[in-house]
Design an enzyme around this catalytic site. Structure first.
Site, PDB file in Angstrom:
ATOM      1  N   PRO A   6       0.785  -1.227   0.000  1.00  0.00           N
ATOM      2  CG  PRO A   6      -0.111  -1.087   2.144  1.00  0.00           C
ATOM      3  CD  PRO A   6       0.533  -2.049   1.181  1.00  0.00           C
ATOM      4  CG  ASN A   7      -0.218   4.261   1.310  1.00  0.00           C
ATOM      5  OD1 ASN A   7      -1.228   4.802   0.853  1.00  0.00           O
ATOM      6  ND2 ASN A   7      -0.218   3.664   2.489  1.00  0.00           N
ATOM      7  NE  ARG A  12       4.143   6.619   1.580  1.00  0.00           N
ATOM      8  CZ  ARG A  12       4.347   5.368   1.982  1.00  0.00           C
ATOM      9  NH1 ARG A  12       4.622   4.425   1.089  1.00  0.00           N
ATOM     10  NH2 ARG A  12       4.262   5.055   3.246  1.00  0.00           N
ATOM     11  CE1 TYR A  36       9.166   4.903   2.279  1.00  0.00           C
ATOM     12  CE2 TYR A  36       7.654   6.771   2.407  1.00  0.00           C
ATOM     13  CZ  TYR A  36       8.132   5.574   2.908  1.00  0.00           C
ATOM     14  OH  TYR A  36       7.578   5.041   4.047  1.00  0.00           O
ATOM     15  CG  ASN A  94       8.427  -2.099  -0.015  1.00  0.00           C
ATOM     16  OD1 ASN A  94       7.929  -2.206   1.116  1.00  0.00           O
ATOM     17  ND2 ASN A  94       9.050  -1.011  -0.403  1.00  0.00           N
ATOM     18  CB  ALA A 113       1.687   0.221   6.183  1.00  0.00           C
ATOM     19  CG  HIS A 134       5.357  -1.996  10.123  1.00  0.00           C
ATOM     20  ND1 HIS A 134       6.700  -2.295  10.187  1.00  0.00           N
ATOM     21  CD2 HIS A 134       5.249  -0.997   9.188  1.00  0.00           C
ATOM     22  CE1 HIS A 134       7.376  -1.503   9.341  1.00  0.00           C
ATOM     23  NE2 HIS A 134       6.506  -0.718   8.733  1.00  0.00           N
ATOM     24  CD  GLU A 139      10.621  -7.596   5.566  1.00  0.00           C
ATOM     25  OE1 GLU A 139      10.734  -8.735   6.093  1.00  0.00           O
ATOM     26  OE2 GLU A 139      10.439  -6.553   6.221  1.00  0.00           O
ATOM     27  CG  HIS A 194      11.402  -2.380   4.214  1.00  0.00           C
ATOM     28  ND1 HIS A 194      10.035  -2.282   4.214  1.00  0.00           N
ATOM     29  CD2 HIS A 194      11.703  -3.554   4.826  1.00  0.00           C
ATOM     30  CE1 HIS A 194       9.520  -3.340   4.829  1.00  0.00           C
ATOM     31  NE2 HIS A 194      10.509  -4.130   5.207  1.00  0.00           N
ATOM     32  CB  SER A 242      12.830   4.253   4.486  1.00  0.00           C
ATOM     33  OG  SER A 242      11.836   3.403   5.052  1.00  0.00           O
ATOM     34  NE  ARG A 287      10.464   6.153   7.892  1.00  0.00           N
ATOM     35  CZ  ARG A 287       9.490   5.904   7.019  1.00  0.00           C
ATOM     36  NH1 ARG A 287       9.580   4.853   6.216  1.00  0.00           N
ATOM     37  NH2 ARG A 287       8.449   6.708   6.938  1.00  0.00           N
ATOM     38  NE  ARG A 301       7.334   4.578   9.403  1.00  0.00           N
ATOM     39  CZ  ARG A 301       6.256   4.645   8.611  1.00  0.00           C
ATOM     40  NH1 ARG A 301       5.925   3.606   7.870  1.00  0.00           N
ATOM     41  NH2 ARG A 301       5.503   5.728   8.559  1.00  0.00           N
TER      42      ARG A 301
HETATM   43  C1  DQA Z   1       8.476   0.943   3.511  1.00  0.00           C
HETATM   44  C2  DQA Z   1       8.604   1.186   5.003  1.00  0.00           C
HETATM   45  C3  DQA Z   1       7.264   1.012   5.696  1.00  0.00           C
HETATM   46  O1  DQA Z   1       7.380   1.264   7.085  1.00  0.00           O
HETATM   47  C4  DQA Z   1       6.246   1.970   5.119  1.00  0.00           C
HETATM   48  O2  DQA Z   1       4.976   1.735   5.700  1.00  0.00           O
HETATM   49  C5  DQA Z   1       6.174   1.941   3.642  1.00  0.00           C
HETATM   50  C6  DQA Z   1       7.398   1.807   2.878  1.00  0.00           C
HETATM   51  C7  DQA Z   1       9.788   1.252   2.755  1.00  0.00           C
HETATM   52  O3  DQA Z   1       9.906   0.795   1.610  1.00  0.00           O
HETATM   53  O4  DQA Z   1      10.661   1.934   3.282  1.00  0.00           O
HETATM   54  O5  DQA Z   1       5.109   2.134   3.053  1.00  0.00           O
HETATM   55  O6  DQA Z   1       8.167  -0.421   3.297  1.00  0.00           O
END
Ligand code: DQA
Length: 146
Positions: A10-11, A18, A23, A73, A76, A79, A100, A102, A104, A109, A113
């Site tokens: 998501p997102n 964003r 990012y 990836n 969210a 978590h 997996e 990420h 960031s 953070r 997270r």
């Molecule tokens: C993320 C890190 C997550 O905590 C966050 O919710 C994301 C992006 C990352 O790629 O750094 O949406 O997965």
């Protein structure tokens, strides 16, 4: 021709606009182009994004059935989604590779997270290198497979 699934939660469809300080300012098509440029001939990058947990779980079931390696990836969902964890576990228990990633470094953070419910069933985890996290994951898949 072998295929590598690059699944984004998501997102992540909003990458580019964003939180660019976290990012970066590049979007998902730019990520796809980067991975395509890095993939050796005969390897297809199948990059997808969804905001929907069930869709992401369905794609992992697809990986179980096809044996395709996965770069995930979970965004969210990382978590808190036990449903996604169970699906990721199906991939690795079937002998598949699931990395997996990420963009960031979640450990640097907010506290919520710091925990990943996915890491414990993943083949490995790469975080904190921007889009290079995906490139490193691709390289790991190619090396482990070779
Ligand atoms: C993320 C890190 C997550 O905590 C966050 O919710 C994301 C992006 C990352 O790629 O750094 O949406 O997965």
């Amino acid at each position: 021709m072998s295929s590598i699934l690059v699944l984004n939660g998501p997102n992540l469809g909003r990458l580019g606009s964003r939180e660019p300080d976290v990012y970066g300012d590049q979007d998902l098509p730019a990520l796809e182009a980067l991975l395509n440029a890095e993939a050796p001939e005969g390897t297809t990058i199948d990059l997808r994004q969804t905001d929907d947990e069930g869709t992401l779980i369905g794609w992992l079931h697809e990986a179980v059935d096809s044996g395709a390696p996965v770069i995930l990836n979970p965004a969210a969902f990382t978590h808190y989604s036990y449903g996604l964890r169970d699906a990721a576990s199906l991939v690795t228990k079937a002998g598949g590779t699931l990395i997996e990633v990420h963009i960031s470094n979640p450990h640097a953070r907010e506290e919520f997270r710091h925990n990943s419910v996915i890491s414990g069933v993943a083949t490995g985890v790469i975080a904190g290198f921007g889009f290079e996290s995906y490139v490193l994951a691709l390289s790991a898949i190619l090396r482990v497979r070779a």
